[in-house]
Scaffold this motif. Structure first.
Motif, PDB file in Angstrom:
ATOM      1  N   PHE A   9      12.052  24.944   9.892  1.00 13.68           N
ATOM      2  CA  PHE A   9      12.226  23.344  10.205  1.00 13.68           C
ATOM      3  C   PHE A   9      13.431  22.705  10.409  1.00 13.68           C
ATOM      4  O   PHE A   9      14.066  21.694  11.669  1.00 13.68           O
ATOM      5  N   GLU A  10      14.049  22.899   9.807  1.00 15.59           N
ATOM      6  CA  GLU A  10      15.105  21.759   9.192  1.00 15.59           C
ATOM      7  C   GLU A  10      16.090  22.324  10.068  1.00 15.59           C
ATOM      8  O   GLU A  10      16.892  21.295  10.912  1.00 15.59           O
ATOM      9  N   ALA A  11      16.198  23.653  10.605  1.00 17.41           N
ATOM     10  CA  ALA A  11      17.123  24.084  11.677  1.00 17.41           C
ATOM     11  C   ALA A  11      16.453  24.647  12.946  1.00 17.41           C
ATOM     12  O   ALA A  11      17.353  24.032  14.141  1.00 17.41           O
ATOM     13  N   GLY A  12      15.500  24.465  12.591  1.00 21.70           N
ATOM     14  CA  GLY A  12      14.621  24.427  15.197  1.00 21.70           C
ATOM     15  C   GLY A  12      14.188  23.648  15.450  1.00 21.70           C
ATOM     16  O   GLY A  12      14.453  23.346  16.453  1.00 21.70           O
ATOM     17  N   LEU A  23      10.719  10.403  18.484  1.00 20.71           N
ATOM     18  CA  LEU A  23      11.560  11.580  19.870  1.00 20.71           C
ATOM     19  C   LEU A  23      12.227  13.117  18.500  1.00 20.71           C
ATOM     20  O   LEU A  23      12.375  13.351  17.544  1.00 20.71           O
ATOM     21  N   LEU A  24      11.869  13.868  19.940  1.00 17.39           N
ATOM     22  CA  LEU A  24      11.886  15.387  19.256  1.00 17.39           C
ATOM     23  C   LEU A  24      12.898  16.470  19.943  1.00 17.39           C
ATOM     24  O   LEU A  24      12.771  16.233  20.817  1.00 17.39           O
ATOM     25  N   LEU A  25      14.018  16.568  19.210  1.00 19.29           N
ATOM     26  CA  LEU A  25      14.502  17.787  19.901  1.00 19.29           C
ATOM     27  C   LEU A  25      14.318  19.084  19.002  1.00 19.29           C
ATOM     28  O   LEU A  25      14.181  20.052  18.327  1.00 19.29           O
ATOM     29  N   ASP A  26      14.058  19.938  20.259  1.00 23.00           N
ATOM     30  CA  ASP A  26      13.584  21.116  19.748  1.00 23.00           C
ATOM     31  C   ASP A  26      15.041  22.473  20.511  1.00 23.00           C
ATOM     32  O   ASP A  26      15.247  22.394  20.770  1.00 23.00           O
ATOM     33  N   VAL A  27      15.762  22.943  18.875  1.00 25.96           N
ATOM     34  CA  VAL A  27      17.527  23.012  19.232  1.00 25.96           C
ATOM     35  C   VAL A  27      17.396  23.761  19.962  1.00 25.96           C
ATOM     36  O   VAL A  27      18.443  24.289  20.193  1.00 25.96           O
ATOM     37  N   ASN A  28      16.488  24.923  19.192  1.00 28.75           N
ATOM     38  CA  ASN A  28      16.946  26.767  19.794  1.00 28.75           C
ATOM     39  C   ASN A  28      16.606  26.451  21.944  1.00 28.75           C
ATOM     40  O   ASN A  28      17.848  27.314  23.129  1.00 28.75           O
ATOM     41  N   THR A  87      10.381  27.178  18.435  1.00 26.26           N
ATOM     42  CA  THR A  87      11.163  28.457  19.668  1.00 26.26           C
ATOM     43  C   THR A  87      11.840  28.592  17.971  1.00 26.26           C
ATOM     44  O   THR A  87      12.800  28.300  16.965  1.00 26.26           O
ATOM     45  N   GLU A  88      12.314  30.338  18.435  1.00 28.09           N
ATOM     46  CA  GLU A  88      13.542  30.587  17.459  1.00 28.09           C
ATOM     47  C   GLU A  88      14.546  30.431  18.041  1.00 28.09           C
ATOM     48  O   GLU A  88      14.651  31.091  19.039  1.00 28.09           O
ATOM     49  N   PRO A  89      15.565  30.874  17.078  1.00 28.12           N
ATOM     50  CA  PRO A  89      16.780  31.519  17.800  1.00 28.12           C
ATOM     51  C   PRO A  89      17.089  32.814  18.588  1.00 28.12           C
ATOM     52  O   PRO A  89      16.452  33.513  18.177  1.00 28.12           O
ATOM     53  N   GLU A  90      17.761  32.589  19.575  1.00 24.57           N
ATOM     54  CA  GLU A  90      18.420  33.489  20.161  1.00 24.57           C
ATOM     55  C   GLU A  90      19.774  34.308  19.697  1.00 24.57           C
ATOM     56  O   GLU A  90      19.984  33.954  18.273  1.00 24.57           O
ATOM     57  N   THR A  91      19.470  35.558  19.845  1.00 26.98           N
ATOM     58  CA  THR A  91      20.734  36.383  19.337  1.00 26.98           C
ATOM     59  C   THR A  91      21.927  36.427  20.351  1.00 26.98           C
ATOM     60  O   THR A  91      21.774  36.880  21.644  1.00 26.98           O
ATOM     61  N   CYS A  92      23.238  35.951  19.766  1.00 25.08           N
ATOM     62  CA  CYS A  92      24.327  36.543  20.951  1.00 25.08           C
ATOM     63  C   CYS A  92      24.553  37.150  20.616  1.00 25.08           C
ATOM     64  O   CYS A  92      25.138  37.670  19.660  1.00 25.08           O
TER      65      CYS A  92
END
Length: 458
Positions: A9-12, A23-28, A87-92
């Motif tokens: 949750f902290e990163a996402g 407000l909520l920002l979905d980071v990924n 959502t989960e982070p994408e891989t670059c």
């Protein structure tokens, strides 16, 4: 039933309240959600209890009914399945070492006709010999950019200094050369001129207009703010001299302009300076905090409480103007929340040292204008085209994934890891971001999100 067990949750996600909005920002994904009170409380509990839905709902049953909780869970599950929340982070997978050069900053003048007290460039010469760039060096720089740009068609060139108008005749000839090269190569040069406006007469203004040159004009705000630091060579303030020049330039409707100011710890009420600039009639404004090693100008930890409150005041000011029909383009709030940059750009930041380079009057190449004068960052010289790949690789490998302090920050995709130069000058390490700058940027992002939601009618 969807499961959030183990979700970071902290990163996402970033949950925050700004005035009347939850407000909520979905980071990924970058999705922004405006929540009602029960939704905000529900997700807050999920965050606090590491995604444990049963425990979160048990905690909320004193305030909300089972039907209300089921409805919230169903809505969250629907958003989750749509890929709009949790959502989960994408891989670059991008190979940053092969990125083409897209932009050059040409320091056409290591000299200045003012003595700004906070100047990072040592009053214009960057601590080096006072000099002007020759036309030959300028041409070599444009040829280099064309050669290194690969398939990129639109190229950026900024005339910078010092004060670039001290070398205006060379600039005029170089722009003409660039237009000739456009015809020969199919490339397109987007020129920008950054100036203190002291020499900005009618002839130069017409040149700017006729050649579709974007212009950045330096003015800090109220007369007393501007004249505290932006000083003429005779010791007087510059406001009364430069304001008429700035007004005439903007009145000609250049292809793009910004009024660019700096606020220091000596004017922490900088929303008043923004208001002054807006009331002068300007609608494209940038106010940058003085940052870097601690001195009498740079923002300190002890200033942060006031600075962050001032950003709240500034955000409300922009809201008020919008309600009256004035949509102000405040640089730090231009986050393109609807369609942000690609993942590679979001994880690599400004591109300094790779996609963006600086050329000095002598032809030396640096990663960006704020590294000029630092011998360990000389990447080569435009006249012999021999470049230090080791320095480039330091910037290639200075992405988000290379910075431990950034990996779980909710604002990471809005800065790409922060300013390399600010990190170096403050911490002597380009990989270590500056906490003060991070805190200010996170506050600006929250303000920009709130403002965007208000503009959408919420």
């Amino acid at each position: 039933m969807f499961s959030l067990s183990g979700y970071d949750f902290e990163a996402g996600v970033h949950l925050f309240q700004w005035k009347d909005l939850n407000l909520l920002l979905d980071v990924n994904s970058g999705a922004i959600h405006v929540l009602d009170d029960i939704g905000f409380s529900y997700i807050t509990k999920l965050r606090d209890y590491a995604g444990d839905i049963k425990r979160s709902e048990a905690e909320l049953r004193n305030e909300y009914s089972d039907d209300e909780l089921r409805e919230v869970k169903a809505e969250l599950e629907s958003l989750y399945l749509e890929g709009a929340i949790f959502t989960e982070p994408e891989t670059c997978e991008a190979d940053f070492s092969d990125l083409p050069v897209k932009a050059l900053c040409l320091n056409v003048a290591h000299a200045c006709n003012m003595k700004c007290r906070y100047c990072f460039a040592s009053q214009g010469n960057f601590g080096m010999e006072t000099s002007l760039m020759s036309l030959d060096t300028g041409k070599r720089a444009l040829d280099f950019l064309i050669a290194k740009s690969g398939k990129v068609r639109n190229l950026e060139v900024d005339f910078f200094g010092g004060e670039p108008l001290l070398n205006i005749n060379m600039i005029k000839e170089l722009v003409q050369y660039g237009r000739q090269k456009e015809y020969e190569t199919g490339k397109k040069f987007n020129f920008t001129l950054t100036t203190n406006a002291l020499l900005l007469d009618d002839d130069i203004a017409e040149f700017v207009i006729n050649n579709n040159i974007s212009i950045i004009l330096s003015l800090d705000g109220r007369p007393e703010t501007n004249d505290r630091h932006r000083i003429l060579n005779n010791g007087e303030g510059s406001y009364r001299v430069i304001l008429p020049n700035i007004k005439k330039m903007v009145d000609k409707s250049p292809i793009s302009y910004y009024i660019r100011g700096t606020f220091t710890r000596q004017n922490l009420d900088f929303s008043c300076d923004l208001k002054h600039l807006i009331d002068l009639g300007y609608d494209a404004i940038s106010l940058e905090p003085a940052v870097g090693p601690e001195n009498e100008y740079s923002i300190r930890e002890s200033d942060l409480h006031q600075v962050l409150k001032e950003y709240e005041q500034l955000t409300e000011l922009l809201c008020d103007y919008y309600r009256t029909g004035k949509d102000i383009h405040f640089f730090h709030f231009n986050l393109n929340l609807q369609k942000g940059p690609c993942l590679a750009k979001r994880t690599s930041g400004c591109g300094a040292g790779v996609e963006y380079l600086v050329v000095t009057p002598t032809g030396d190449v640096y990663p960006c204008h704020q590294f000029v004068g630092e011998d360990e960052f000389i990447m080569g010289n435009i006249n012999n085209l021999h470049f230090d790949e080791e320095i480039k690789q330091r910037f290639v490998h200075n992405r988000l994934q290379d910075k431990e302090d950034c990996l779980r920050c909710w604002a990471r995709y809005f800065c790409g890891g922060g300013c390399h130069a600010n990190a170096y000058h403050t911490n002597r390490d380009i990989k270590k971001p500056v906490n003060i700058s991070c805190l200010m940027h996170r506050k600006r992002i929250e303000g920009a999100i709130y403002l965007e939601m208000k503009k959408s009618g919420l």
